[in-house]
Scaffold this active site. Sequence first.
Site, PDB file in Angstrom:
ATOM      1  N   LYS A 155      -0.930 -17.361 -10.082  1.00 29.61           N
ATOM      2  CA  LYS A 155      -0.079 -16.722  -8.836  1.00 29.61           C
ATOM      3  C   LYS A 155      -0.418 -17.278  -7.524  1.00 29.61           C
ATOM      4  CE  LYS A 155       2.149 -12.835  -6.768  1.00 29.61           C
ATOM      5  NZ  LYS A 155       1.690 -11.248  -6.045  1.00 29.61           N
ATOM      6  N   GLY A 182       0.765  -1.310  -0.137  1.00 35.65           N
ATOM      7  CA  GLY A 182       0.000   0.049   0.091  1.00 35.65           C
ATOM      8  C   GLY A 182       0.762   1.305  -0.096  1.00 35.65           C
TER       9      GLY A 182
HETATM   10  P1  NAD Z   1       1.657  -5.591   4.985  1.00 37.66           P
HETATM   11  O1  NAD Z   1       1.542  -6.415   6.231  1.00 37.66           O
HETATM   12  O2  NAD Z   1       3.049  -5.071   4.832  1.00 37.66           O
HETATM   13  O3  NAD Z   1       0.646  -4.626   5.076  1.00 37.66           O
HETATM   14  C1  NAD Z   1      -0.840  -4.833   5.329  1.00 37.66           C
HETATM   15  C2  NAD Z   1      -1.223  -3.504   6.087  1.00 37.66           C
HETATM   16  O4  NAD Z   1      -2.655  -3.330   6.489  1.00 37.66           O
HETATM   17  C3  NAD Z   1      -0.550  -3.273   7.292  1.00 37.66           C
HETATM   18  O5  NAD Z   1       0.195  -2.059   7.466  1.00 37.66           O
HETATM   19  C4  NAD Z   1      -1.600  -3.346   8.613  1.00 37.66           C
HETATM   20  O6  NAD Z   1      -1.328  -2.391   9.421  1.00 37.66           O
HETATM   21  C5  NAD Z   1      -2.696  -3.047   7.617  1.00 37.66           C
HETATM   22  N1  NAD Z   1      -3.978  -3.217   8.275  1.00 37.66           N
HETATM   23  C6  NAD Z   1      -4.247  -4.536   8.872  1.00 37.66           C
HETATM   24  N2  NAD Z   1      -5.487  -4.352   9.530  1.00 37.66           N
HETATM   25  C7  NAD Z   1      -6.287  -3.022   8.914  1.00 37.66           C
HETATM   26  C8  NAD Z   1      -7.422  -2.720   9.052  1.00 37.66           C
HETATM   27  N3  NAD Z   1      -8.455  -2.882   9.640  1.00 37.66           N
HETATM   28  N4  NAD Z   1      -7.420  -1.471   8.337  1.00 37.66           N
HETATM   29  C9  NAD Z   1      -6.569  -0.786   7.723  1.00 37.66           C
HETATM   30  N5  NAD Z   1      -5.446  -1.414   7.447  1.00 37.66           N
HETATM   31  C10 NAD Z   1      -5.207  -2.345   8.162  1.00 37.66           C
HETATM   32  O7  NAD Z   1       1.085  -6.541   3.766  1.00 37.66           O
HETATM   33  P2  NAD Z   1       1.860  -6.469   2.232  1.00 37.66           P
HETATM   34  O8  NAD Z   1       3.217  -7.215   2.312  1.00 37.66           O
HETATM   35  O9  NAD Z   1       1.674  -5.090   1.666  1.00 37.66           O
HETATM   36  O10 NAD Z   1       0.752  -7.329   1.502  1.00 37.66           O
HETATM   37  C11 NAD Z   1      -0.662  -6.684   1.131  1.00 37.66           C
HETATM   38  C12 NAD Z   1      -1.194  -7.635   0.426  1.00 37.66           C
HETATM   39  O11 NAD Z   1      -0.424  -7.818  -0.874  1.00 37.66           O
HETATM   40  C13 NAD Z   1      -1.474  -9.228   0.612  1.00 37.66           C
HETATM   41  O12 NAD Z   1      -2.651  -9.872   0.246  1.00 37.66           O
HETATM   42  C14 NAD Z   1      -0.117  -9.726   0.126  1.00 37.66           C
HETATM   43  O13 NAD Z   1      -0.265 -11.145  -0.215  1.00 37.66           O
HETATM   44  C15 NAD Z   1      -0.193  -8.859  -1.257  1.00 37.66           C
HETATM   45  N6  NAD Z   1       1.029  -8.964  -2.004  1.00 37.66           N
HETATM   46  C16 NAD Z   1       2.268  -8.611  -1.588  1.00 37.66           C
HETATM   47  C17 NAD Z   1       3.200  -8.309  -1.866  1.00 37.66           C
HETATM   48  C18 NAD Z   1       4.459  -7.830  -1.376  1.00 37.66           C
HETATM   49  O14 NAD Z   1       5.746  -8.177  -1.886  1.00 37.66           O
HETATM   50  N7  NAD Z   1       4.754  -7.664  -0.113  1.00 37.66           N
HETATM   51  C19 NAD Z   1       3.479  -8.786  -3.291  1.00 37.66           C
HETATM   52  C20 NAD Z   1       2.266  -8.998  -3.908  1.00 37.66           C
HETATM   53  C21 NAD Z   1       1.010  -9.100  -3.410  1.00 37.66           C
END
Ligand code: NAD
Length: 318
Positions: free
Chosen positions: A192, A18
């Site tokens: 994926k 994000g």
């Molecule tokens: P992350 O854990 O870094 O980020 C998730 C965020 O959501 C955290 O900052 C957390 O505090 C927040 N959160 C939790 N509950 C919440 C709520 N109720 N309201 C608002 N925010 C809330 O995870 P990420 O690595 O960014 O992954 C996010 C999604 O993207 C996942 O589904 C993951 O599988 C996918 N993804 C990740 C990657 C990667 O490289 N990190 C790549 C492709 C896809």
Amino acid sequence: MSERSITNISILGAGAMGSLFGGLLAESGQRVTLLDVNDAHLAAIRERGLRLVTDSGDRRVHGLTACRPEQASGQADLLLVFTKTLHTEQALASVARHLGGHTQVLSLQNGLGNAEAVCRHVAPEQVLIGMTTWPADLHGPGHVESHGSGVVRAYSADGVERPACAEVAALLDAAGLRCTVDADVWAAIWEKVAFNAALNSLCAVTGCAVGQLAAVPQGPELARAVVQEVLAVARDEGIAVDDQHCLASVADAIAHHRTHKPSMLQDVLAGRPTEIGSINGEVAARARRAGIAVPRTEMLLGLLRLMEARAREEEPSV
Ligand code: NAD
């Protein structure tokens, strides 16, 4: 659907992905609000801007609004959902007032069931779905890194082509996120899921980095078998997945991502719940309904559930 164009973008779940997407969109001139429940991360962004480290450089992105979901003001034109899938429901419920009849909601989260989750909060024609190969890691409050490159593929979740999808794709593309409108997005999503169902869960259960799965022949064999189980379920749902492409991606990851610890392994090591439910869990549930045997996918699901239960039990009581 409204014809108004997108000026207010909100990111729900501003962790690694994000923050990367929000930071790049803001750099490209968009007005972006980051919504998260991690107060230290939000405070760091408000005080010093977002530190964004990519192959284009190490810089700070200023001008982002960063607040808790329930503090989001007005209504978003576009909401990008980037929580872990286990938090989607609660997160979307907390921004109910921020979602209007015109708000486009795009999920690029991993796993299955994301479109259904978003459809519980807005009308189906407001939902966009996709996948991304961009990587990102959070390196502490207000600091995200992403190295290498990736793409985004997105489409209307109900399969009906609408101008909103092209507009959203153009915004992401202009931010350097290489986004295409892709009517075959479900094949990309399932491939994926197959990749993650194999590598993430195998690494999470064994503690191996991806490359360490090659230590014994059973590692890559198991990974291939899980991929084939998942893709059989996809085909049963009418999705034209490409087995050879997916198997080649898994082999390539095992050969080249030697020290990479998938996020599911990182979650296990940190004692956090994982996304196993929306990956192996969703595949197993759909396989059961279709009468398809997916024994290795089920086994990995069961093992991960046990590990999560043990971590909950060992959690220090406050
Ligand atoms: P992350 O854990 O870094 O980020 C998730 C965020 O959501 C955290 O900052 C957390 O505090 C927040 N959160 C939790 N509950 C919440 C709520 N109720 N309201 C608002 N925010 C809330 O995870 P990420 O690595 O960014 O992954 C996010 C999604 O993207 C996942 O589904 C993951 O599988 C996918 N993804 C990740 C990657 C990667 O490289 N990190 C790549 C492709 C896809």
